[in-house]
Structures are given as C-alpha cells and as structure tokens.
Write a protein that holds these residues in place. Sequence first.
Motif, PDB file in Angstrom:
ATOM      1  N   GLY A   1      -2.259  -0.866  22.019  1.00 32.10           N
ATOM      2  CA  GLY A   1      -2.159  -0.616  20.583  1.00 32.10           C
ATOM      3  C   GLY A   1      -2.757  -1.724  19.730  1.00 32.10           C
ATOM      4  O   GLY A   1      -2.633  -1.695  18.513  1.00 32.10           O
ATOM      5  N   PHE A   2      -3.395  -2.677  20.387  1.00 31.10           N
ATOM      6  CA  PHE A   2      -4.047  -3.780  19.668  1.00 31.10           C
ATOM      7  C   PHE A   2      -5.554  -3.701  19.843  1.00 31.10           C
ATOM      8  O   PHE A   2      -6.041  -3.544  20.957  1.00 31.10           O
ATOM      9  CB  PHE A   2      -3.639  -5.140  20.254  1.00 31.10           C
ATOM     10  N   CYS A   3      -6.296  -3.863  18.734  1.00 30.54           N
ATOM     11  CA  CYS A   3      -7.693  -4.222  18.852  1.00 30.54           C
ATOM     12  C   CYS A   3      -7.763  -5.701  18.435  1.00 30.54           C
ATOM     13  O   CYS A   3      -6.738  -6.273  18.064  1.00 30.54           O
ATOM     14  CB  CYS A   3      -8.586  -3.290  18.034  1.00 30.54           C
ATOM     15  N   PRO A   4      -8.928  -6.339  18.496  1.00 29.47           N
ATOM     16  CA  PRO A   4      -8.934  -7.806  18.303  1.00 29.47           C
ATOM     17  C   PRO A   4      -8.336  -8.298  16.979  1.00 29.47           C
ATOM     18  O   PRO A   4      -7.555  -9.269  16.977  1.00 29.47           O
ATOM     19  CB  PRO A   4     -10.424  -8.145  18.424  1.00 29.47           C
ATOM     20  N   GLY A   5      -8.667  -7.682  15.848  1.00 24.76           N
ATOM     21  CA  GLY A   5      -8.149  -8.171  14.560  1.00 24.76           C
ATOM     22  C   GLY A   5      -6.625  -8.195  14.489  1.00 24.76           C
ATOM     23  O   GLY A   5      -6.015  -9.245  14.242  1.00 24.76           O
ATOM     24  N   PRO A   6      -5.991  -7.049  14.709  1.00 26.82           N
ATOM     25  CA  PRO A   6      -4.525  -7.001  14.687  1.00 26.82           C
ATOM     26  C   PRO A   6      -3.863  -7.935  15.704  1.00 26.82           C
ATOM     27  O   PRO A   6      -2.755  -8.417  15.466  1.00 26.82           O
ATOM     28  CB  PRO A   6      -4.219  -5.538  15.020  1.00 26.82           C
ATOM     29  N   ALA A   7      -4.537  -8.188  16.822  1.00 24.57           N
ATOM     30  CA  ALA A   7      -3.958  -9.122  17.797  1.00 24.57           C
ATOM     31  C   ALA A   7      -3.839 -10.511  17.175  1.00 24.57           C
ATOM     32  O   ALA A   7      -2.849 -11.220  17.379  1.00 24.57           O
ATOM     33  CB  ALA A   7      -4.818  -9.166  19.062  1.00 24.57           C
ATOM     34  N   TRP A   8      -4.854 -10.895  16.380  1.00 22.77           N
ATOM     35  CA  TRP A   8      -4.790 -12.203  15.718  1.00 22.77           C
ATOM     36  C   TRP A   8      -3.712 -12.241  14.649  1.00 22.77           C
ATOM     37  O   TRP A   8      -2.977 -13.228  14.545  1.00 22.77           O
ATOM     38  CB  TRP A   8      -6.143 -12.576  15.105  1.00 22.77           C
ATOM     39  N   THR A   9      -3.608 -11.179  13.835  1.00 23.11           N
ATOM     40  CA  THR A   9      -2.587 -11.220  12.782  1.00 23.11           C
ATOM     41  C   THR A   9      -1.188 -11.183  13.389  1.00 23.11           C
ATOM     42  O   THR A   9      -0.235 -11.648  12.781  1.00 23.11           O
ATOM     43  CB  THR A   9      -2.716 -10.046  11.783  1.00 23.11           C
ATOM     44  N   ALA A  10      -1.052 -10.604  14.584  1.00 20.69           N
ATOM     45  CA  ALA A  10       0.268 -10.517  15.215  1.00 20.69           C
ATOM     46  C   ALA A  10       0.665 -11.835  15.872  1.00 20.69           C
ATOM     47  O   ALA A  10       1.850 -12.081  16.097  1.00 20.69           O
ATOM     48  CB  ALA A  10       0.276  -9.398  16.256  1.00 20.69           C
ATOM     49  N   LEU A  11      -0.323 -12.668  16.164  1.00 23.30           N
ATOM     50  CA  LEU A  11      -0.059 -13.882  16.956  1.00 23.30           C
ATOM     51  C   LEU A  11       1.043 -14.778  16.360  1.00 23.30           C
ATOM     52  O   LEU A  11       1.967 -15.173  17.084  1.00 23.30           O
ATOM     53  CB  LEU A  11      -1.363 -14.655  17.156  1.00 23.30           C
ATOM     54  N   PRO A  12       1.005 -15.095  15.047  1.00 23.68           N
ATOM     55  CA  PRO A  12       2.048 -15.990  14.515  1.00 23.68           C
ATOM     56  C   PRO A  12       3.454 -15.378  14.534  1.00 23.68           C
ATOM     57  O   PRO A  12       4.428 -16.112  14.361  1.00 23.68           O
ATOM     58  CB  PRO A  12       1.595 -16.267  13.077  1.00 23.68           C
TER      59      PRO A  12
END
Lengths: 152, 146
Positions: B99-110
Amino acid sequence: MEMELETAFTPWASLTGGVLIGLSAVMVLGLFGRIAGISGITKGFLGTVLPTPGTPRDRDWRLAFLFGLMAAPLALMLVGGTVSQAVPSNLFGMAVAGLLVGLGTALGSGCTSGHGVCGLARLSRRSLAAVVTFMAAGFVTVFVLRHVLGGA
Amino acid sequence: MRIALGFLSGLVFGLGLVISGMSNPAKVLNFLDLAGTWDPSLAFVMGGATVTAFIGYRLVWHRRAPVLETRFDVPTNTRIDRPLILGAALFGTGWGIGGFCPGPAWTALPLLAPGTLVFVPAMLAGLWLGARASSLGILAPKGATQ
C-alpha cells in the motif's frame, strides 16, 4: 494485506491534496527544471550514501525535498491536524513489498509521481504505459491477496 | 535558497499526500480493491495532481529556463521497452502488497509504524539493486541504451 478496514470516501480532501501534489510538481519543474519523481529523488539520496549507478549530480535540493516530505505529517500535527494511517503489520510482507517497489521503480524509471502525475501531465506515452501496467499489477495483486488467498 | 525551495517543494508534496489520504496504505489498498471495500478517493488525488501539473507545466514552459538551473532537464526517452513494463509490473505488485509507493513511504517514516520501518530500508535496497541491474544492462533488450 491482512487489514480490510473500510476507509471513508473523501473526494474533496483527496482533490485538494492532489492539487497540492500537482503544485509541487510545477514548483520542481519551474525551479529546478526537473520531474518531481520520488523514486528518482530517492535514488539521488541513495547516491549520497553509497555509490549508486545513474544517480544525478544535483543532489542538494533532492535531499531537502525528502526532508520536506518527512516534515509534512509533523507540520500538520503541529497545527492540530490529525494524520490517519494504518500500515500493514505483516513485516515479512512489508519487506517483500519494499523490495519490489524499489526494484520496480528503478528498472521502470519511475513511480506514481514521476510516471503518474508528471508523465501523464507531459502526455508521455511511455509513462502512460507504465501507469497502466502498475495500476493493473496493483489491482491484480490486491484481488489475489484479498479474494483468492485471503478467502475474504 | 536551493535547499529552502527544495524543502518547501517537498513539504507541499508531502502535505498533499497526507491531506489526500494517499499516505495511508489502508486507503491505497482499498482503492486497489475493486471487488471489496473499494474507496475511489485516490482517483481524485491522481486527477487533481495531473490536471494541476498539466496546466502548470504549460505555464512554466513559457520560460526559457527554470529559475534555479540553466535548462530544463526532463526525460526524452519515449521507448516502451521491457525494463519499463517489467519494472512497472514489479512496482505495482509491491504497491498492492504494502500500500506504499515511494512518496507516501517517506511521509510515513517519521510516524515510525513497524511496517514502515521495514518497508523503507527494503525499498532503498531494491532501488540500489535495480539501479545496479539497469547499469549492467541485465534486462535491457538488444540495442537499448537505458
């Protein structure tokens, strides 16, 4: 994956968020002359920590861009907004997913942003082919996991 | 200046991802689940983003050059080849699993969800492997340069 909770249909919030994403893509082209592809920007970041073939040289703004992405949910929470998120908890599945997303976007030279938003906005046939392919693969994968294997 | 504007661009993109719901894997997976708990919201994200970029790009292209660089540098490759389709298929499969593409993976990281903390390093490993494979020409058809 395992969670199949319903999510509310949010056309206005989604449209607003989409416009912001488009706006950012326009900023990146207008300021840096580049496509706002997150997988490409991530590859640029990777090039700063270990030798990665084919990474671009203008890494300064790319790194800052990634920090901007990570700052977004925190900024929203800081002004009292809520950030709702349900991440699949099957860690093996998430490892496989991450590997496939990384490998696939590197081979296919782009993801939802670069081929999706930017490529379609440029009317690129190559990007359209990529979008149709990854959307189809996504639909099939979820169908198989949830309705064939999941027995839901 | 470049750093500040790069950060601002990323912040706007990230806010877009979070506000639109694209940063939430549950919403993405439901969008991809036509036969189940389908949530069509993401079509509005893609529509809003693409139409905005379509109009904005045309305004930007009236300029001779971008503000902070000497020239525009956008992809010129128009070939629909095997690495493109194979890569997109692999990416779509991973997208459908996590359910992650690269952009959302970064915003989810923190937000530090365990699934994200596994996904992001795996994605970086995959990107690196894919970049190596591309540079070695393992999957490129005869005569292709990329």
